[in-house]
Design a protein around this motif. Structure first.
Motif, PDB file in Angstrom:
ATOM      1  N   VAL A 132       1.884   7.540   9.972  1.00 17.34           N
ATOM      2  CA  VAL A 132       0.845   7.714   8.956  1.00 17.34           C
ATOM      3  C   VAL A 132       0.251   9.113   9.116  1.00 17.34           C
ATOM      4  N   PRO A 133       0.731  10.068   8.328  1.00 19.15           N
ATOM      5  CA  PRO A 133       0.187  11.419   8.428  1.00 19.15           C
ATOM      6  C   PRO A 133      -1.173  11.532   7.740  1.00 19.15           C
ATOM      7  N   GLN A 148       5.602   5.512   6.863  1.00 11.49           N
ATOM      8  CA  GLN A 148       6.474   4.454   7.377  1.00 11.49           C
ATOM      9  C   GLN A 148       5.613   3.411   8.064  1.00 11.49           C
ATOM     10  N   GLY A 149       6.024   2.165   7.979  1.00 15.13           N
ATOM     11  CA  GLY A 149       5.329   1.122   8.719  1.00 15.13           C
ATOM     12  C   GLY A 149       5.563  -0.245   8.123  1.00 15.13           C
ATOM     13  N   SER A 150       5.019  -1.226   8.791  1.00 13.97           N
ATOM     14  CA  SER A 150       5.003  -2.600   8.303  1.00 13.97           C
ATOM     15  C   SER A 150       3.848  -3.311   8.988  1.00 13.97           C
ATOM     16  N   ILE A 208       0.850  -1.198   0.000  1.00 11.39           N
ATOM     17  CA  ILE A 208       0.000   0.000   0.000  1.00 11.39           C
ATOM     18  C   ILE A 208       0.885   1.247   0.000  1.00 11.39           C
ATOM     19  N   ALA A 209       1.914   1.241   0.845  1.00 15.05           N
ATOM     20  CA  ALA A 209       2.819   2.393   0.939  1.00 15.05           C
ATOM     21  C   ALA A 209       3.545   2.637  -0.387  1.00 15.05           C
ATOM     22  N   ALA A 210       3.919   1.581  -1.083  1.00 17.80           N
ATOM     23  CA  ALA A 210       4.592   1.739  -2.376  1.00 17.80           C
ATOM     24  C   ALA A 210       3.662   2.415  -3.385  1.00 17.80           C
TER      25      ALA A 210
END
Length: 172
Positions: free
Chosen positions: A92-93, A39-41, A10-12
């Motif tokens: 997650v902004p 950022q996250g996982s 999703i972040a990509a």
């Protein structure tokens, strides 16, 4: 029903997003090249739900690299290595790109189209969260709903909000 995509996927896709520049839904196009910062996982247990990256984050690609980030990491008791480890901390902004400056030189509010398009999907990729730290009025409104006592009053009631029976827990 298909399982949700991993956070990294999703972040990509978010990092390739140009909605606020190419087809903005609210207001003029983003005044600079978008640089979504998230950022996250899937395994992250803490999420920092913030407003939007600032000028320094836009320049470096790394959130919270200013004095407020130093203070935040101190309050959390996390060194930089742990804070910037996506397996431990998601960031997650509300708006993933720097929104630009207003006429007075302050940061503009986060872009609404970003949260509408990406926020629910990003959080679906964070199934192991225990705590969401909500920073600022836009993040508080998203996670807690509109609070009658405003930003300061909501923060003042942090103990009661943290004790509410929701999962993940939310801390303003």
């Amino acid at each position: 029903m298909p399982s949700p995509a991993p956070f990294e996927d999703i972040a990509a896709r978010l990092r390739a997003c140009r909605l606020c520049r190419d087809s903005p839904l609210y207001g003029p196009p983003l005044p600079q090249e978008p640089r979504p910062i998230v950022q996250g996982s899937t395994g992250a247990r803490l999420c920092v739900a913030s407003q939007a990256p600032g000028t320094r984050a836009h320049r470096t690609g790394l959130p919270f690299t200013d004095p407020s980030g130093v203070r935040l990491r101190s309050w959390l008791g996390l060194d930089e290595a742990r804070f910037y480890d996506p397996a431990q901390v998601a960031i997650v902004p509300m708006g993933s790109c720097f929104p630009g400056l207003d006429a007075k030189g302050g940061d503009r509010p986060p872009r609404r189209e970003c949260a509408e398009r990406w926020r629910a999907e990003l959080f679906s990729g964070l199934p192991n969260l225990d705590l969401i730290l909500v920073i600022g009025q836009y993040a508080q409104a998203w996670h807690l709903g509109r609070m009658e006592d405003g930003l300061t009053g909501t923060v003042r009631r942090w103990r009661a909000i943290l004790a509410e029976p929701r999962r993940p827990r939310v801390l303003p």
